[in-house]
Design a protein around this motif. Structure first.
Motif, PDB file in Angstrom:
ATOM      1  N   UNK A   1      25.634  29.281  19.674  1.00  0.00           N
ATOM      2  CA  UNK A   1      25.761  30.785  19.277  1.00  0.00           C
ATOM      3  C   UNK A   1      24.412  31.432  19.454  1.00  0.00           C
ATOM      4  N   UNK A   2      23.407  30.885  19.139  1.00  0.00           N
ATOM      5  CA  UNK A   2      22.174  31.364  19.263  1.00  0.00           C
ATOM      6  C   UNK A   2      21.718  31.781  20.813  1.00  0.00           C
ATOM      7  N   UNK A   3      22.190  30.928  21.613  1.00  0.00           N
ATOM      8  CA  UNK A   3      21.758  31.098  23.177  1.00  0.00           C
ATOM      9  C   UNK A   3      22.765  32.222  23.461  1.00  0.00           C
ATOM     10  N   UNK A   4      24.026  32.223  23.040  1.00  0.00           N
ATOM     11  CA  UNK A   4      24.948  33.047  23.440  1.00  0.00           C
ATOM     12  C   UNK A   4      24.589  34.652  22.996  1.00  0.00           C
ATOM     13  N   UNK A   5      24.096  34.820  21.963  1.00  0.00           N
ATOM     14  CA  UNK A   5      23.754  36.027  21.524  1.00  0.00           C
ATOM     15  C   UNK A   5      22.383  36.255  21.634  1.00  0.00           C
ATOM     16  N   UNK A   6      21.454  35.270  21.911  1.00  0.00           N
ATOM     17  CA  UNK A   6      19.964  35.768  22.182  1.00  0.00           C
ATOM     18  C   UNK A   6      19.563  35.776  23.598  1.00  0.00           C
ATOM     19  N   UNK A   7      20.375  34.736  24.386  1.00  0.00           N
ATOM     20  CA  UNK A   7      19.961  34.775  25.638  1.00  0.00           C
ATOM     21  C   UNK A   7      20.913  35.275  26.552  1.00  0.00           C
ATOM     22  N   UNK A   8      22.184  35.090  26.593  1.00  0.00           N
ATOM     23  CA  UNK A   8      23.197  35.766  27.519  1.00  0.00           C
ATOM     24  C   UNK A   8      23.529  37.059  27.430  1.00  0.00           C
ATOM     25  N   UNK A   9      23.787  37.507  26.059  1.00  0.00           N
ATOM     26  CA  UNK A   9      24.206  38.860  25.825  1.00  0.00           C
ATOM     27  C   UNK A   9      23.033  39.782  26.280  1.00  0.00           C
ATOM     28  N   UNK A  10      21.688  39.834  26.046  1.00  0.00           N
ATOM     29  CA  UNK A  10      20.692  40.729  26.384  1.00  0.00           C
ATOM     30  C   UNK A  10      20.697  40.966  27.847  1.00  0.00           C
ATOM     31  N   UNK A  11      20.982  39.991  28.555  1.00  0.00           N
ATOM     32  CA  UNK A  11      20.957  40.059  30.162  1.00  0.00           C
ATOM     33  C   UNK A  11      22.030  40.064  30.843  1.00  0.00           C
ATOM     34  N   UNK A  12      23.332  40.185  30.202  1.00  0.00           N
ATOM     35  CA  UNK A  12      24.717  40.369  30.848  1.00  0.00           C
ATOM     36  C   UNK A  12      25.021  41.906  31.276  1.00  0.00           C
ATOM     37  N   UNK A  13      24.439  42.921  30.473  1.00  0.00           N
ATOM     38  CA  UNK A  13      24.840  44.335  30.787  1.00  0.00           C
ATOM     39  C   UNK A  13      26.157  44.349  29.984  1.00  0.00           C
TER      40      UNK A  13
END
Length: 308
Positions: free
Chosen positions: A263-275
């Protein structure tokens, strides 16, 4: 950042993590860690936190608590002895810190072992969420695995349009890694009621609060089971509806102890870079199998994040 520069910082951070993991039985010397990384204390702590997601002291305290939680589940040692091993001078101070992290007293956590016969089983979890994936391990020969975010390490995420789901639920309040107790109560209700027989039956965990801004003891979640729309629910079960819509989906394969990190990676890495932007609704996990029918390394859990 130039590759050679990032390599320097990564090497410094990895050395520091190794030193922290080997220093759980003594106080952490932050100045010595900074010198070992060839950085000033001011820059060292900011580089470490930026790349790892927590300060060296926070990691040290978390690993000590994880070691204590594992000892509660696997040994007969007294709580006071475990508190001293975790670096706390009093039983009371340890209990406060443990309750804040795990949402239960050390004694209650130790007693929370689940009946493996239930079809809604999620074992007590000693690991606390960490973006770095670094957790306490009692095997000194096991290689330390560290996740440091890079553009190349972004997780695999699909965007799907999903139908609405009706969920029979049991409420959990407290740190999310303590939801196993709610699943035990859920299993005691849905099994005798015959709700596990339906083809769509699947365990889910629904999360309502952001752990970054909500105190651990106030976090709200539901342990649930997907059920048909027209089935009556027995007394003691609540009901939630997950709306139809667009969701980001990623799959975690492995023990449930890694879900907080996922969850930390999904919210902290993917989401901010996903558009993409988070939409209305709630995040949830859907379990495609469980510890009663699959070994820990083969557990498959789907994570869903609602999108606008």
């Amino acid at each position: 950042m130039k590759p050679e520069t990032r390599s320097f910082y990564e090497a410094a951070v990895l050395r520091t993590i190794g030193q922290i993991a080997q220093s759980l039985d003594r106080a952490l010397d932050l100045a010595a860690l900074a010198r070992g990384a060839a950085l000033s204390p001011f820059h060292f702590h900011r580089v470490f936190r930026g790349m790892v997601g927590e300060t060296p002291l926070e990691m040290h305290r978390r690993l000590r608590l994880e070691r204590a939680a594992r000892a509660l589940l696997t040994s007969d040692a007294g709580v006071t002895a475990i508190a001293f091993d975790a670096g706390y001078e009093t039983h009371e101070a340890f209990t406060r810190a443990f309750r804040q992290a795990y949402g239960a007293s050390p004694s209650a956590f130790r007693q929370g072992v689940l009946d493996p016969r239930t079809g809604c089983m999620r074992p007590p979890q000693p690991e606390l969420a960490a973006p770095s994936g670094v957790h306490y391990c009692d095997d000194p020969t096991r290689e330390l695995v560290v996740h440091i975010a890079t553009k190349e390490s972004i997780m695999n995420v699909d965007i799907e349009t999903l139908p609405a789901l009706r969920v029979a639920t049991v409420t959990h309040v407290g740190p999310y890694n303590g939801i196993s107790a709610a699943f035990a109560r859920l299993g005691a209700l849905v099994g005798p009621a015959g709700l596990l027989r339906f083809p769509e039956a699947a365990m889910v965990a629904i999360y309502y609060d952001d752990p970054e801004v909500t105190p651990p003891e106030q976090l709200r979640a539901d342990a649930g089971l997907v059920v048909p729309a027209d089935v009556a629910l027995p007394a003691g079960l609540g009901e939630q509806h997950l709306p139809a819509g667009r969701y980001a989906k990623t799959v975690h394969v492995g023990p449930y102890t890694g879900l907080g990190d996922a969850w930390s990676r999904l919210m902290g890495e993917w989401l901010p870079r996903s558009g993409q932007r988070v939409g209305e609704g709630h995040s949830y996990e859907l379990y495609r199998n469980n510890p009663t029918n699959a070994p820990p390394e083969q557990l498959r859990t789907e994570l869903y994040l609602p999108l606008a």
